[in-house]
Design a protein around this motif. Structure first.
Motif, PDB file in Angstrom:
ATOM      1  N   MET A  97      -1.260  -2.671  -7.682  1.00 25.67           N
ATOM      2  CA  MET A  97      -2.440  -2.864  -6.838  1.00 25.67           C
ATOM      3  C   MET A  97      -3.088  -4.226  -7.068  1.00 25.67           C
ATOM      4  SD  MET A  97      -4.327   0.802  -6.653  1.00 25.67           S
ATOM      5  CE  MET A  97      -5.483   0.204  -5.427  1.00 25.67           C
ATOM      6  N   LEU A 143      -1.985  18.244  -5.764  1.00 26.73           N
ATOM      7  CA  LEU A 143      -1.148  17.324  -4.993  1.00 26.73           C
ATOM      8  C   LEU A 143      -0.939  17.855  -3.574  1.00 26.73           C
ATOM      9  CD1 LEU A 143       0.721  14.798  -5.035  1.00 26.73           C
ATOM     10  CD2 LEU A 143       2.569  16.338  -5.623  1.00 26.73           C
ATOM     11  N   CYS A 158       2.399   1.821  -3.342  1.00 25.01           N
ATOM     12  CA  CYS A 158       1.380   2.387  -4.243  1.00 25.01           C
ATOM     13  C   CYS A 158       1.182   3.880  -3.970  1.00 25.01           C
ATOM     14  CB  CYS A 158       0.044   1.672  -4.050  1.00 25.01           C
ATOM     15  SG  CYS A 158       0.044  -0.022  -4.571  1.00 25.01           S
ATOM     16  N   ALA A 159       1.081   4.234  -2.674  1.00 23.29           N
ATOM     17  CA  ALA A 159       0.865   5.637  -2.322  1.00 23.29           C
ATOM     18  C   ALA A 159       2.035   6.485  -2.786  1.00 23.29           C
ATOM     19  CB  ALA A 159       0.652   5.774  -0.821  1.00 23.29           C
ATOM     20  N   LEU A 169      -5.062   3.726  -0.127  1.00 26.61           N
ATOM     21  CA  LEU A 169      -3.862   3.000  -0.544  1.00 26.61           C
ATOM     22  C   LEU A 169      -2.951   2.672   0.626  1.00 26.61           C
ATOM     23  CD1 LEU A 169      -2.719   4.952  -3.724  1.00 26.61           C
ATOM     24  CD2 LEU A 169      -3.492   2.598  -3.646  1.00 26.61           C
ATOM     25  N   SER A 170      -2.775   3.672   1.518  1.00 25.26           N
ATOM     26  CA  SER A 170      -1.722   3.526   2.519  1.00 25.26           C
ATOM     27  C   SER A 170      -2.177   2.754   3.747  1.00 25.26           C
ATOM     28  CB  SER A 170      -1.192   4.897   2.931  1.00 25.26           C
ATOM     29  OG  SER A 170      -2.224   5.665   3.478  1.00 25.26           O
ATOM     30  N   LEU A 205      -7.186   8.473 -10.321  1.00 22.19           N
ATOM     31  CA  LEU A 205      -6.001   9.338 -10.196  1.00 22.19           C
ATOM     32  C   LEU A 205      -5.720  10.063 -11.517  1.00 22.19           C
ATOM     33  CD1 LEU A 205      -3.647   7.125  -8.024  1.00 22.19           C
ATOM     34  CD2 LEU A 205      -4.503   9.388  -7.446  1.00 22.19           C
ATOM     35  N   ALA A 245       1.810   6.996  -6.402  1.00 23.70           N
ATOM     36  CA  ALA A 245       0.751   7.956  -6.717  1.00 23.70           C
ATOM     37  C   ALA A 245       1.237   9.394  -6.512  1.00 23.70           C
ATOM     38  CB  ALA A 245      -0.481   7.684  -5.859  1.00 23.70           C
ATOM     39  N   ILE A 246       2.024   9.604  -5.435  1.00 22.65           N
ATOM     40  CA  ILE A 246       2.479  10.968  -5.125  1.00 22.65           C
ATOM     41  C   ILE A 246       3.641  11.371  -6.038  1.00 22.65           C
ATOM     42  CG2 ILE A 246       3.533  12.425  -3.351  1.00 22.65           C
ATOM     43  CD1 ILE A 246       2.070  10.549  -1.301  1.00 22.65           C
ATOM     44  N   PHE A 287      -7.982  13.003  -4.172  1.00 22.98           N
ATOM     45  CA  PHE A 287      -6.614  12.490  -4.052  1.00 22.98           C
ATOM     46  C   PHE A 287      -6.344  11.985  -2.630  1.00 22.98           C
ATOM     47  CE2 PHE A 287      -1.965  12.695  -4.072  1.00 22.98           C
ATOM     48  CZ  PHE A 287      -1.706  12.073  -5.273  1.00 22.98           C
ATOM     49  N   GLY A 321       0.833  -1.208   0.000  1.00 24.24           N
ATOM     50  CA  GLY A 321       0.000   0.000   0.000  1.00 24.24           C
ATOM     51  C   GLY A 321       0.862   1.251   0.000  1.00 24.24           C
ATOM     52  N   LEU A 322       1.959   1.215   0.807  1.00 29.57           N
ATOM     53  CA  LEU A 322       2.830   2.387   0.884  1.00 29.57           C
ATOM     54  C   LEU A 322       3.549   2.621  -0.437  1.00 29.57           C
ATOM     55  CD1 LEU A 322       4.369   2.252   4.450  1.00 29.57           C
ATOM     56  CD2 LEU A 322       2.827   3.961   3.498  1.00 29.57           C
ATOM     57  N   LEU A 341       0.764   1.309 -11.602  1.00 22.64           N
ATOM     58  CA  LEU A 341      -0.007   1.380 -10.358  1.00 22.64           C
ATOM     59  C   LEU A 341      -1.088   0.302 -10.344  1.00 22.64           C
ATOM     60  CD1 LEU A 341      -0.221   2.939  -7.752  1.00 22.64           C
ATOM     61  CD2 LEU A 341      -1.837   4.486  -8.842  1.00 22.64           C
ATOM     62  N   LEU A 350      -5.383   8.236  -1.344  1.00 27.02           N
ATOM     63  CA  LEU A 350      -4.150   7.970  -0.594  1.00 27.02           C
ATOM     64  C   LEU A 350      -4.465   7.193   0.669  1.00 27.02           C
ATOM     65  CD1 LEU A 350      -1.876  11.128  -0.511  1.00 27.02           C
ATOM     66  CD2 LEU A 350      -1.546   8.984  -1.722  1.00 27.02           C
TER      67      LEU A 350
END
Lengths: 156, 506
Positions: free
Chosen positions: A117, B420, A82-83, B222-223, B399, A86-87, B215, A79-80, A113, B219
C-alpha cells in the motif's frame, strides 16, 4: 462489481426458493401448529418478492450497462492486489494460524500489505511488529483469549 | 426517577475504570472518525470484542463515547478536505468546507465539536427523562405489541431510510434469515446448519458485524479509488480553537434548539437513527432561515443546526433501544447485542428490575458528550497530524484487529471465516446498492421478532386479526401497514407516471 438487476433479481429469487425448500425439511414438533419452519418460510417468500421486484426494475431500465460491470476496478491493479492479499491472507490464516500462531501470521499478513500500500519499509516494519504484538498481548494477557502462540512460545 | 436511583447510578459511572475507558474510547473514536473512509459504525464494530470482557456500564460507556466522538470527528476532514469523515457529516460537508475557504476552518471545527456536545447533552437529557416514562407505559405490552414494534423498527430501517425499498427489504430478510441459523430455541431443531457443528450455536453476530462494517469497508477502499486523500495545508494555530463559538450560541439560539429537538425526535423513531437527522435538520435550517441565500457559501447557521441534530439523534436513538429493545440504527443494534450477551435484556422490565444500572448507562451519555469538548480541543489542534498518518499503515492495522476481534468471541478460527464471508457478501451488496444496516438490525432483532410472532400466533390461534385485537397493537399494526404500503403505492404511481410520460413522448 455491479451485476445487472435482471441477473441479480433472478439469482436472488432462486436463492430464496432454495431457502423455502430447505425450510420445509426442518422437522416440526408434534402437537404444535407453528413450528420452526414457519419463520424461514415467510422470510423466503418475502425474499422471492424482493428478487422479482429487483428483476422487474432491471427489465424497465434494460440496456443501461454491461451485464457485469467491473469498471470500478479498472486501472486499480495495485488496489486489487492489496484486496486479494487481504482476502487470501485471511483464508490462509484460518488454515495455518493454529500451527504458526497469531503473532507470526499477523506479521506475515500485515507487513507485506503495508509495503504494497506504499508505506515506507522503515515505518512499516516497526509499526507492523508493534501492532501485532499489542493485539496479541492485549487479547492474550488482559482478556485471556487463547490466541495460538505458534513457535514463538516465549511470548506466552 | 428519584435521587435514590440517581446517586448510586452516578457512583457507578464516576469510577476510575469507567472514566479511563471513556477517555480511551473517545481518543480512539477521534482517530477512526477523523480518517475518511472509516465510519463510526466501523469504530464500534471493532470495539465490541473488547467490550465483551467489560462490565455493562464501562462497556456501554465505551460504545457511546466512541460513536459520539467518531461522529463529531467526522466533521474534521469535512472542513479541511471536503471529505466527510463519517456518513453523518455528509449533510453539511460543503458548508463546512466553504467556511474553511473563507479562512474560518477552526471556527467550523469549533462549531462542529461544541454544538455536537451540546446537542448530545440535550439528547441525553431527553433519554434520561423520557425513557423511564415510556418504559412505564410499555410494561403493559404483550407479545403482540412487541411483535409490531420489532417489525416497525426493522421495516423503517429497510424501507424508509433507503431509496430502494426492494433492496432494503432483501437486506433485512437476509439478516433475519441469518438469525434463524442454528438450533431453534423453542423446538431444539437445527435450522440451516447443513451439518456444520460450528453453526449449531448460530452465526455469531460480532464477527458478522466486523466483516460487514469493517472488512467490507476496507475492501472497498482498497479495490477502488486507491488514491490517498491529500494532507491539508498547515492551518494557522490559534490560541483558542473555540474562540467565536460562544457568540454563535447567542446569534443562533433557535438553530441550536431546533436542531437538537429535531435530532432527538428523529433519532428516537425506531429504525431511523442520527444520519438522517443531520440531512433533515440542515434542510429545515435553510428553509426557516432569514438568510437562506447564504447557505452553501460558508454560513454557520446550517452547520449549527445539523451538528447539534446528529449528536442529539445519536443519544435519543437509545430510547427505543433501551425501552423496547428495538434499536434505531446499526450502532444501537450492536449495543443491544452486547447488552443481551451481558444478560441485561433491554425492555421495559429492565427499568423496573435494574433502574440504577440503566440510569448509569444513560449518564455515560452525558459524560461522553462532556468529554467531547476537551478532547475536541486537542483534535482541532492535531487534526492535520491525524490526517497525515499514511493509509498504508492504518488499513493493515485494522485488518489485524478484524481477525483477532473475530477470533476472540468464541476462541475459534471458524468465526474468522464468518467475518471474511460476511465482509465479501457486504462488499458485493454495497456495490449493488443493497444497504447493510438492515442486515445487522435483522440479525439482532430476528430472535425477538420470531419469538413474539410465534407466541402471538399461538395466542391468536393463527387468526391474523388477533394482532389488531388490543388498542396499542392495533395502532402499531396500522402504522406498520402504512410503512409498507406507502412506498409501494408511491413506486407504483411513479412507474405509471413514467410509462404515461413515455407514451406521451413517443
Amino acid at each position: 462489481m455491479r451485476i445487472d438487476d435482471r441477473i441479480l433479481g433472478v439469482g436472488l429469487a432462486l436463492l430464496a426458493l432454495f431457502i423455502i425448500q430447505q425450510a420445509q425439511t426442518i422437522p416440526s414438533v408434534p402437537g404444535t401448529t407453528f413450528g420452526p419452519s414457519l419463520m424461514p418460510t415467510l422470510i423466503g417468500l418475502v425474499m422471492v418478492a424482493c428478487g422479482l421486484a429487483v428483476f422487474l426494475g432491471g427489465v424497465r431500465s434494460a440496456g443501461a450497462g454491461p451485464l457485469i460491470d467491473v469498471s470500478v476496478w479498472r486501472g486499480q491493479t495495485r488496489g486489487l492486489v492489496c484486496a486479494a492479499w487481504a482476502i487470501l491472507g485471511v483464508i490462509v490464516g484460518i488454515a495455518v494460524m493454529p500451527w504458526i500462531g497469531f503473532p507470526l501470521f499477523g506479521l506475515i499478513y500485515a507487513l507485506p500489505l503495508m509495503l504494497l500500500m506504499g508505506a515506507r519499509p522503515i515505518a512499516a516494519l516497526p509499526v507492523a511488529v508493534v501492532v501485532v504484538l499489542c493485539a496479541y498481548l492485549v487479547f492474550k494477557r488482559l482478556l485471556y483469549v487463547p490466541l495460538p502462540a505458534g513457535p514463538l512460545t516465549f511470548l506466552g | 426517577m428519584g435521587l435514590d436511583v440517581l446517586i448510586p447510578a452516578l457512583s457507578l459511572v464516576l469510577q476510575p475504570q469507567v472514566l479511563v475507558v471513556v477517555l480511551l474510547a473517545t481518543i480512539y473514536g477521534l482517530f477512526i472518525g477523523a480518517i475518511p473512509g472509516l465510519s463510526a459504525t466501523m469504530a464500534t464494530a471493532l470495539l465490541i470484542p473488547l467490550t465483551v470482557y467489560m462490565d455493562p456500564v464501562p462497556a456501554i460507556a465505551a460504545i457511546v463515547a466512541t460513536t459520539a466522538m467518531a461522529i463529531t470527528a467526522g466533521d474534521i476532514p469535512g472542513v479541511l478536505l471536503r471529505i466527510p469523515g463519517t456518513p453523518a457529516s455528509a449533510a453539511y460537508v460543503e458548508e463546512a468546507y466553504a467556511l474553511n475557504l473563507k479562512g474560518k476552518a477552526q471556527l467550523a471545527m469549533g462549531i462542529g465539536i461544541v454544538f455536537s456536545a451540546a446537542g448530545g447533552l440535550v439528547g441525553a437529557i431527553i433519554l434520561l427523562v423520557g425513557a423511564p416514562i415510556l418504559a412505564r407505559a410499555a410494561l403493559n405490552f404483550s407479545s403482540f405489541e412487541f411483535f409490531w414494534l420489532a417489525l416497525l423498527g426493522l421495516l423503517t430501517s429497510a424501507l424508509v431510510s433507503t431509496n430502494a425499498p426492494a433492496r432494503g427489504l432483501f437486506s433485512l430478510c437476509l439478516g433475519l434469515l441469518i438469525s434463524t441459523v442454528g438450533l431453534d430455541v423453542t423446538s431444539g431443531q437445527p435450522r440451516f446448519t447443513f451439518g456444520v457443528i460450528d453453526l449449531y450455536g448460530g452465526v455469531s453476530f460480532i464477527p458478522t458485524m466486523i466483516g460487514m462494517f469493517a472488512f467490507a469497508e476496507l475492501l472497498r477502499g482498497l479495490s477502488s479509488a486507491g488514491t490517498t486523500p491529500p494532507v491539508p495545508e498547515r492551518q494557522k494555530l490559534w490560541s483558542n480553537p473555540f474562540a467565536g463559538v460562544g457568540r454563535m450560541f447567542r446569534t443562533y439560539p433557535w438553530s441550536f434548539v431546533r436542531g437538537s429537538g429535531l435530532g432527538a425526535a428523529i433519532g428516537a423513531l425506531p429504525g431511523v437513527g442520527g444520519d438522517l437527522a443531520a440531512w433533515i435538520a440542515y434542510g429545515m435550517s435553510k428553509r426557516l432561515s432569514k438568510t437562506p441565500e447564504k447557505f452553501g457559501t460558508g454560513h454557520e447557521e446550517g452547520l449549527i443546526e445539523a451538528s447539534s441534530s446528529n449528536n442529539a439523534g445519536l443519544s435519543s436513538a437509545w430510547v427505543p433501544a433501551l425501552v423496547f429493545g428495538i434499536p434505531g440504527d446499526a450502532v444501537t443494534a450492536i449495543a443491544i447485542g452486547v447488552l443481551f450477551m451481558k444478560g441485561l435484556n433491554p425492555g421495559p422490565q429492565l427499568f423496573v428490575d435494574n433502574p440504577t444500572m440503566l440510569t448509569a448507562v444513560i449518564l455515560t451519555f452525558a459524560l461522553a458528550n462532556l468529554l467531547l469538548i476537551p478532547i475536541g480541543f486537542f483534535a482541532i489542534k492535531g487534526a492535520r497530524h491525524v490526517l497525515a498518518v499514511p493509509r498504508g499503515l492504518i488499513v493493515p492495522t485494522i485488518l489485524v484487529f478484524c481477525v483477532v476481534g473475530s477470533f476472540a468471541i468464541n476462541n475459534t478460527v471458524f468465526d474468522v471465516g464468518v467475518m471474511l464471508a460476511a465482509g465479501l457478501v457486504a462488499y458485493l451488496m454495497e456495490s449493488n446498492r443493497f444497504p447493510i444496516a438492515p442486515v445487522i438490525l435483522g440479525l439482532v432483532l430476528g430472535p425477538i421478532l420470531e419469538r413474539n410472532f410465534i407466541m402471538s400466533m399461538q395466542i391468536a390461534d393463527g387468526n391474523l386479526l388477533g394482532f389488531f385485537g388490543r388498542p396499542v397493537s392495533a395502532v402499531l399494526g396500522v402504522i406498520v401497514c402504512a410503512v409498507v404500503l406507502i412506498p409501494l403505492i408511491r413506486s407504483v404511481l411513479r412507474t405509471r407516471s413514467r410509462s404515461t410520460a413515455d407514451i406521451g413522448a413517443s
